[in-house]
Scaffold this motif. Structure first.
Motif, PDB file in Angstrom:
ATOM      1  N   ASN A   1      12.892   8.950  21.983  1.00  0.00           N
ATOM      2  CA  ASN A   1      12.252  10.140  22.558  1.00  0.00           C
ATOM      3  C   ASN A   1      11.497  10.975  21.523  1.00  0.00           C
ATOM      4  OD1 ASN A   1      13.270   9.514  25.162  1.00  0.00           O
ATOM      5  ND2 ASN A   1      15.232  10.470  24.587  1.00  0.00           N
ATOM      6  N   LEU A   2      11.186  10.344  20.381  1.00  0.00           N
ATOM      7  CA  LEU A   2      10.367  11.005  19.370  1.00  0.00           C
ATOM      8  C   LEU A   2       9.114  10.176  19.143  1.00  0.00           C
ATOM      9  CD1 LEU A   2      12.964  12.112  16.648  1.00  0.00           C
ATOM     10  CD2 LEU A   2      11.981  13.497  18.492  1.00  0.00           C
ATOM     11  N   GLN A   3       8.063  10.864  18.695  1.00  0.00           N
ATOM     12  CA  GLN A   3       6.861  10.141  18.292  1.00  0.00           C
ATOM     13  C   GLN A   3       6.434  10.635  16.914  1.00  0.00           C
ATOM     14  OE1 GLN A   3       3.837  10.869  21.203  1.00  0.00           O
ATOM     15  NE2 GLN A   3       3.689  13.066  20.775  1.00  0.00           N
ATOM     16  N   ALA A   4       5.771   9.753  16.163  1.00  0.00           N
ATOM     17  CA  ALA A   4       5.418  10.087  14.787  1.00  0.00           C
ATOM     18  C   ALA A   4       4.008   9.606  14.492  1.00  0.00           C
ATOM     19  CB  ALA A   4       6.408   9.465  13.823  1.00  0.00           C
ATOM     20  N   GLU A   5       3.396  10.324  13.542  1.00  0.00           N
ATOM     21  CA  GLU A   5       2.046   9.966  13.129  1.00  0.00           C
ATOM     22  C   GLU A   5       1.921  10.182  11.627  1.00  0.00           C
ATOM     23  OE1 GLU A   5      -2.603  11.213  14.159  1.00  0.00           O
ATOM     24  OE2 GLU A   5      -0.907  12.389  14.913  1.00  0.00           O
ATOM     25  N   ALA A   6       1.354   9.185  10.922  1.00  0.00           N
ATOM     26  CA  ALA A   6       1.162   9.279   9.473  1.00  0.00           C
ATOM     27  C   ALA A   6      -0.288   9.580   9.171  1.00  0.00           C
ATOM     28  CB  ALA A   6       1.569   7.972   8.803  1.00  0.00           C
ATOM     29  N   THR A   7      -0.518  10.418   8.154  1.00  0.00           N
ATOM     30  CA  THR A   7      -1.868  10.759   7.722  1.00  0.00           C
ATOM     31  C   THR A   7      -1.930  10.656   6.193  1.00  0.00           C
ATOM     32  OG1 THR A   7      -2.076  12.316   9.571  1.00  0.00           O
ATOM     33  CG2 THR A   7      -3.699  12.474   7.794  1.00  0.00           C
ATOM     34  N   PRO A   8      -2.734   9.724   5.668  1.00  0.00           N
ATOM     35  CA  PRO A   8      -3.518   8.701   6.375  1.00  0.00           C
ATOM     36  C   PRO A   8      -2.612   7.646   6.982  1.00  0.00           C
ATOM     37  CG  PRO A   8      -3.584   8.324   4.021  1.00  0.00           C
ATOM     38  CD  PRO A   8      -2.869   9.625   4.190  1.00  0.00           C
ATOM     39  N   ALA A   9      -3.185   6.833   7.853  1.00  0.00           N
ATOM     40  CA  ALA A   9      -2.404   5.834   8.577  1.00  0.00           C
ATOM     41  C   ALA A   9      -2.415   4.467   7.892  1.00  0.00           C
ATOM     42  CB  ALA A   9      -2.943   5.703   9.998  1.00  0.00           C
ATOM     43  N   ALA A  10      -3.127   4.358   6.754  1.00  0.00           N
ATOM     44  CA  ALA A  10      -3.203   3.080   6.055  1.00  0.00           C
ATOM     45  C   ALA A  10      -3.235   3.337   4.557  1.00  0.00           C
ATOM     46  CB  ALA A  10      -4.436   2.292   6.497  1.00  0.00           C
ATOM     47  N   VAL A  11      -2.846   2.320   3.790  1.00  0.00           N
ATOM     48  CA  VAL A  11      -2.832   2.420   2.325  1.00  0.00           C
ATOM     49  C   VAL A  11      -3.404   1.130   1.741  1.00  0.00           C
ATOM     50  CG1 VAL A  11      -0.873   4.003   2.185  1.00  0.00           C
ATOM     51  CG2 VAL A  11      -0.458   1.529   2.282  1.00  0.00           C
ATOM     52  N   ASP A  12      -3.729   1.206   0.453  1.00  0.00           N
ATOM     53  CA  ASP A  12      -4.132   0.000  -0.285  1.00  0.00           C
ATOM     54  C   ASP A  12      -2.925  -0.507  -1.078  1.00  0.00           C
ATOM     55  OD1 ASP A  12      -6.672   0.365   0.682  1.00  0.00           O
ATOM     56  OD2 ASP A  12      -7.414   1.353  -1.143  1.00  0.00           O
ATOM     57  N   LEU A  13      -2.709  -1.825  -1.041  1.00  0.00           N
ATOM     58  CA  LEU A  13      -1.578  -2.433  -1.751  1.00  0.00           C
ATOM     59  C   LEU A  13      -2.122  -3.362  -2.836  1.00  0.00           C
ATOM     60  CD1 LEU A  13       0.716  -3.418   1.268  1.00  0.00           C
ATOM     61  CD2 LEU A  13       0.804  -1.329  -0.116  1.00  0.00           C
ATOM     62  N   THR A  14      -1.668  -3.157  -4.069  1.00  0.00           N
ATOM     63  CA  THR A  14      -2.058  -4.030  -5.183  1.00  0.00           C
ATOM     64  C   THR A  14      -0.893  -4.959  -5.494  1.00  0.00           C
ATOM     65  OG1 THR A  14      -3.520  -2.345  -6.089  1.00  0.00           O
ATOM     66  CG2 THR A  14      -2.852  -4.123  -7.563  1.00  0.00           C
ATOM     67  N   LEU A  15      -1.164  -6.247  -5.531  1.00  0.00           N
ATOM     68  CA  LEU A  15      -0.146  -7.267  -5.785  1.00  0.00           C
ATOM     69  C   LEU A  15      -0.475  -8.006  -7.071  1.00  0.00           C
ATOM     70  CD1 LEU A  15      -0.908  -7.343  -2.453  1.00  0.00           C
ATOM     71  CD2 LEU A  15       1.203  -8.688  -2.517  1.00  0.00           C
ATOM     72  N   ARG A  16       0.572  -8.491  -7.711  1.00  0.00           N
ATOM     73  CA  ARG A  16       0.397  -9.270  -8.933  1.00  0.00           C
ATOM     74  C   ARG A  16       1.119 -10.601  -8.783  1.00  0.00           C
ATOM     75  NH1 ARG A  16      -1.086  -8.574 -14.232  1.00  0.00           N
ATOM     76  NH2 ARG A  16      -1.582  -6.381 -13.865  1.00  0.00           N
ATOM     77  N   GLY A  17       0.468 -11.666  -9.207  1.00  0.00           N
ATOM     78  CA  GLY A  17       1.049 -13.002  -9.142  1.00  0.00           C
ATOM     79  C   GLY A  17       0.149 -13.989  -9.846  1.00  0.00           C
ATOM     80  N   ASN A  18       0.492 -15.268  -9.756  1.00  0.00           N
ATOM     81  CA  ASN A  18      -0.383 -16.269 -10.358  1.00  0.00           C
ATOM     82  C   ASN A  18      -1.501 -16.613  -9.372  1.00  0.00           C
ATOM     83  OD1 ASN A  18       0.657 -18.224  -8.515  1.00  0.00           O
ATOM     84  ND2 ASN A  18       2.386 -18.594  -9.898  1.00  0.00           N
ATOM     85  N   ARG A  19      -2.459 -17.382  -9.847  1.00  0.00           N
ATOM     86  CA  ARG A  19      -3.648 -17.672  -9.042  1.00  0.00           C
ATOM     87  C   ARG A  19      -3.280 -18.376  -7.743  1.00  0.00           C
ATOM     88  NH1 ARG A  19      -8.776 -17.572 -10.518  1.00  0.00           N
ATOM     89  NH2 ARG A  19      -8.167 -17.452 -12.718  1.00  0.00           N
ATOM     90  N   GLU A  20      -2.377 -19.309  -7.803  1.00  0.00           N
ATOM     91  CA  GLU A  20      -2.012 -20.070  -6.605  1.00  0.00           C
ATOM     92  C   GLU A  20      -1.346 -19.163  -5.567  1.00  0.00           C
ATOM     93  OE1 GLU A  20       0.825 -23.856  -5.311  1.00  0.00           O
ATOM     94  OE2 GLU A  20       0.761 -23.176  -7.405  1.00  0.00           O
ATOM     95  N   ALA A  21      -0.410 -18.312  -6.023  1.00  0.00           N
ATOM     96  CA  ALA A  21       0.308 -17.449  -5.087  1.00  0.00           C
ATOM     97  C   ALA A  21      -0.627 -16.452  -4.429  1.00  0.00           C
ATOM     98  CB  ALA A  21       1.433 -16.721  -5.811  1.00  0.00           C
ATOM     99  N   LEU A  22      -1.500 -15.821  -5.208  1.00  0.00           N
ATOM    100  CA  LEU A  22      -2.416 -14.835  -4.637  1.00  0.00           C
ATOM    101  C   LEU A  22      -3.462 -15.481  -3.751  1.00  0.00           C
ATOM    102  CD1 LEU A  22      -2.978 -12.436  -7.668  1.00  0.00           C
ATOM    103  CD2 LEU A  22      -1.439 -12.149  -5.728  1.00  0.00           C
ATOM    104  N   GLY A  23      -3.851 -16.707  -4.066  1.00  0.00           N
ATOM    105  CA  GLY A  23      -4.876 -17.374  -3.281  1.00  0.00           C
ATOM    106  C   GLY A  23      -4.424 -17.717  -1.883  1.00  0.00           C
TER     107      GLY A  23
END
Length: 313
Positions: A239-261
């Motif tokens: 019975n609750l509602q929620a809203e985030a501002t902003p509603a999206a984010v940027d995510l930076t990931l680190r890994g090897n070439r194969e995993a990120l590809g």
């Protein structure tokens, strides 16, 4: 005292002690005479003695031999492990293949036990001059570090250890193996004391039995940024509602070439946990779950405003 009196005194003096001794002797004779003589087969240890200094045994050497013994039933029933041992004296051994006879005289047995048969009647052994050499230690790792990290260089101290054994085996040896170091989930260097060993059973370590291995755990070499990843709001009360501002984010990931590809954008989820929160305005941290073989190193922005209100969405 006359000679006749001395004879009488010797015959009848301490008469009760003499009667007791005679009774005990008769009982012992009856026990021994009534004990049946039997034969029994035994597998007994083969003990090697006086191996010349500077010589090494090659291959497998029999650890036991089979003997057939004879004795009184009661005596043999009391013979236990280690009471009968075959002893082979190797003081005459020289390099090469040698044949050593085994005879009944070389078997230690308890009193009252007789050796009837011995198998094998001879043992063939090969000898080689002993040698030693310093051989490098090869460290190993077990598992995988945390997503976004990779295993870097491996350091070991000491780097080499002295190995001894038959000359031919020492010359064939190329490495000393080390117990693997677990790096499961690691995000920093792992340092551990490990046990050393040799694959060839003919070889042995002279003194050193352990080494210290340092596994360098490093951030993976490449980064990839996933832009505008929707923020998921978890564990919102009914019975609750929620809203985030902003509603999206940027995510930076680190890994090897194969995993990120091979990484798809929907394999990483940005979220805020709203458990226990009621209506109101909040500034809350944004989290991200780990992707397979890659780690989230940065969330931008790392916190957002969340407004929770009453009523159905």
């Amino acid at each position: 005292m006359t000679p006749a009196r001395r004879v009488v005194s010797w015959l009848f003096g301490n008469l009760w002690l003499k009667a007791l001794s005679l009774g005990l002797a008769l009982m012992l004779w009856m026990v021994v005479a009534g004990d049946e003589t039997v034969e029994r087969g035994l597998r007994v240890p083969l003990e090697l003695t006086q191996v010349p200094a500077g010589l090494e045994l090659l291959g497998d050497v029999p650890a036991t031999v089979d003997v057939r013994v004879r004795g009184a039933s009661g005596t043999l029933s009391r013979v236990g492990a280690g009471d009968v041992v075959a002893v082979l004296d190797l003081h005459t051994a020289q390099p090469g293949r040698r044949l050593f006879p085994l005879t009944a005289d070389q078997v230690r047995v308890p009193f009252g036990v007789e050796i009837m048969q011995l198998q094998p009647s001879a043992v063939t052994m090969a000898f080689e001059p002993s040698a030693s050499r310093e051989i490098r230690i090869v460290p190993a790792v077990d598992g995988r570090p945390a997503p976004g990290y990779v295993v870097g260089p491996l350091d070991v101290e000491p780097k080499v250890v002295e190995v001894i054994g038959p000359d031919s085996a020492v010359q064939r040896a190329t490495e000393v193996v080390a117990e693997p170091v677990s790096v499961v989930g690691a995000t920093a260097n792992v340092r551990q004391s490990v046990v050393l060993g040799l694959l060839d059973p003919a070889l042995r370590l002279k003194t050193t039995r352990a080494a210290t291995v340092t596994v360098h755990v490093l951030p993976a070499p490449l980064e990839r940024t996933l832009h505008s990843q929707a923020i998921h709001l978890w564990n919102l009360a009914p019975n609750l509602q929620a809203e985030a501002t902003p509603a999206a984010v940027d995510l930076t990931l680190r890994g090897n070439r194969e995993a990120l590809g091979r990484l798809a954008s929907d394999e990483v989820t940005a979220y805020i946990d709203l458990a226990g929160l009621g209506p109101g305005q909040y500034t809350l941290a944004v989290h991200a779950d780990f992707a397979r073989d890659a780690g989230v190193t940065r969330v931008a922005p790392d916190a957002v405003k969340v407004r929770i209100t009453s009523g159905k969405p």
